[in-house]
Motif scaffolding. Structure first.
Motif, PDB file in Angstrom:
ATOM      1  N   TRP A 196    -120.551 -32.649  45.109  1.00 41.19           N
ATOM      2  CA  TRP A 196    -120.862 -32.687  46.301  1.00 41.19           C
ATOM      3  C   TRP A 196    -120.706 -34.876  46.417  1.00 41.19           C
ATOM      4  CZ3 TRP A 196    -122.223 -29.119  43.438  1.00 41.19           C
ATOM      5  CH2 TRP A 196    -122.584 -27.756  44.244  1.00 41.19           C
ATOM      6  N   HIS A 238    -116.812 -27.473  41.541  1.00 43.66           N
ATOM      7  CA  HIS A 238    -117.840 -27.793  43.034  1.00 43.66           C
ATOM      8  C   HIS A 238    -118.035 -29.405  42.539  1.00 43.66           C
ATOM      9  CE1 HIS A 238    -118.627 -23.998  44.897  1.00 43.66           C
ATOM     10  NE2 HIS A 238    -118.120 -23.525  43.374  1.00 43.66           N
ATOM     11  N   THR A 287    -130.140 -33.049  50.477  1.00 44.94           N
ATOM     12  CA  THR A 287    -129.275 -31.639  49.631  1.00 44.94           C
ATOM     13  C   THR A 287    -129.568 -30.842  48.266  1.00 44.94           C
ATOM     14  OG1 THR A 287    -127.138 -32.254  51.163  1.00 44.94           O
ATOM     15  CG2 THR A 287    -126.733 -31.035  48.642  1.00 44.94           C
ATOM     16  N   TYR A 339    -120.365 -29.493  39.451  1.00 43.94           N
ATOM     17  CA  TYR A 339    -120.932 -28.464  38.925  1.00 43.94           C
ATOM     18  C   TYR A 339    -119.429 -27.842  38.627  1.00 43.94           C
ATOM     19  CZ  TYR A 339    -121.217 -23.812  38.192  1.00 43.94           C
ATOM     20  OH  TYR A 339    -121.733 -22.361  37.726  1.00 43.94           O
ATOM     21  N   LEU A 366    -125.349 -19.910  42.390  1.00 42.30           N
ATOM     22  CA  LEU A 366    -125.250 -21.077  41.973  1.00 42.30           C
ATOM     23  C   LEU A 366    -125.224 -20.950  44.043  1.00 42.30           C
ATOM     24  CD1 LEU A 366    -124.221 -24.455  42.294  1.00 42.30           C
ATOM     25  CD2 LEU A 366    -121.936 -23.349  42.062  1.00 42.30           C
ATOM     26  N   VAL A 409    -129.172 -29.486  44.863  1.00 44.94           N
ATOM     27  CA  VAL A 409    -128.134 -27.921  44.317  1.00 44.94           C
ATOM     28  C   VAL A 409    -128.739 -27.309  43.023  1.00 44.94           C
ATOM     29  CG1 VAL A 409    -126.331 -27.928  42.944  1.00 44.94           C
ATOM     30  CG2 VAL A 409    -126.179 -29.658  44.315  1.00 44.94           C
ATOM     31  N   VAL A 462    -127.270 -24.014  47.479  1.00 42.41           N
ATOM     32  CA  VAL A 462    -127.551 -24.888  47.496  1.00 42.41           C
ATOM     33  C   VAL A 462    -128.269 -25.102  49.547  1.00 42.41           C
ATOM     34  CG1 VAL A 462    -126.596 -27.553  48.877  1.00 42.41           C
ATOM     35  CG2 VAL A 462    -124.892 -26.088  47.347  1.00 42.41           C
TER      36      VAL A 462
END
Length: 228
Positions: free
Chosen positions: A144, A142, A112, A6, A121, A114, A123
């Motif tokens: 992940w 970010h 997970t 992101y 934002l 997002v 999660v």
């Protein structure tokens, strides 16, 4: 479903996702899908389960799901439904926050998720027993990684690569596709015998409008290798 970045950009953001999956699994190119509540989203569709791993509403909202929660889990089949339908449910709710608070995830495999809505934002992590909702700073970058395919050490290496790449390169959409290994293999590209990075999907949001770009890697079944 397995490596997601992101990047905030002025009046919007860029969210880029690598899908790590069996190269034999067919995916339909992005299409508009109308949900039961009338909401329209744009998403690539998995042919096997009919779900998706990433979608946008054409405006500010984007959702992207990865397999696994905090740690690699042991599967406990059968599950109540495919995780690929979770994104549809998120967009069917009044807000992403309402969805995260109220959704029933009993007997769903860990994931997970997002969720991006304008400057919010968050999660949602489901570990198989509890929901964990994290509110993150949308003005920061970010990254992940799916816990089912990458160790914490793997993610740390990718994070270092991520930060160094962004230090040396402009974070525009094309460079972010390069970062995700669309043209050449790097730490973001998985290449295991039965699971590979098969596609990269990118959502670019600017001034209240979003554009979804979907790029597949072509797999040569005879040579058993990806063709770029």
């Amino acid at each position: 479903m397995c490596t997601v970045s992101y990047i905030p950009k002025g009046s919007g953001y860029i969210l880029t996702s690598n899908r790590d999956e069996s190269p034999l699994r067919v995916t339909y190119s992005p299409e508009e899908k109308e949900l039961k509540n009338g909401t329209k989203i744009i998403a690539p569709i998995d042919s096997e389960k009919g779900g998706t791993w990433i979608a946008t509403d054409g405006a500010n909202k984007t959702a992207c799901i990865m397999n696994g929660g905090f740690i690699k889990h042991k599967r406990q089949l059968p599950y109540r439904k495919s995780r690929g339908h979770i994104i549809y449910e998120a967009f069917s709710s009044e807000t992403f926050g309402t969805f995260a608070d109220n959704t029933d995830l009993c007997n769903i495999e860990p994931f997970t998720l997002v969720l991006v809505d304008e400057n919010k934002l968050s999660v949602l992590i489901w570990d198989g027993k509890e929901k964990h909702i994290q509110s993150l700073d949308s003005s920061k970058k970010h990254l992940w990684s799916s816990s089912t395919l990458y160790t914490r050490e793997d993610h740390a290496k990718k994070m270092n690569y991520f930060q160094e790449f962004l230090r040396l390169n402009e974070s525009d959409p094309e460079n972010l596709l390069k970062l995700h290994g669309l043209y050449n293999d790097n730490l973001f590209v998985l290449d295991q015998p039965h699971v590979k990075t098969v596609s990269t999907t990118q959502v670019v949001v600017s001034n209240g409008e979003s554009d979804l770009c979907y790029r597949e890697k072509v797999y040569d079944h005879e040579k058993k290798e990806l063709l770029y």
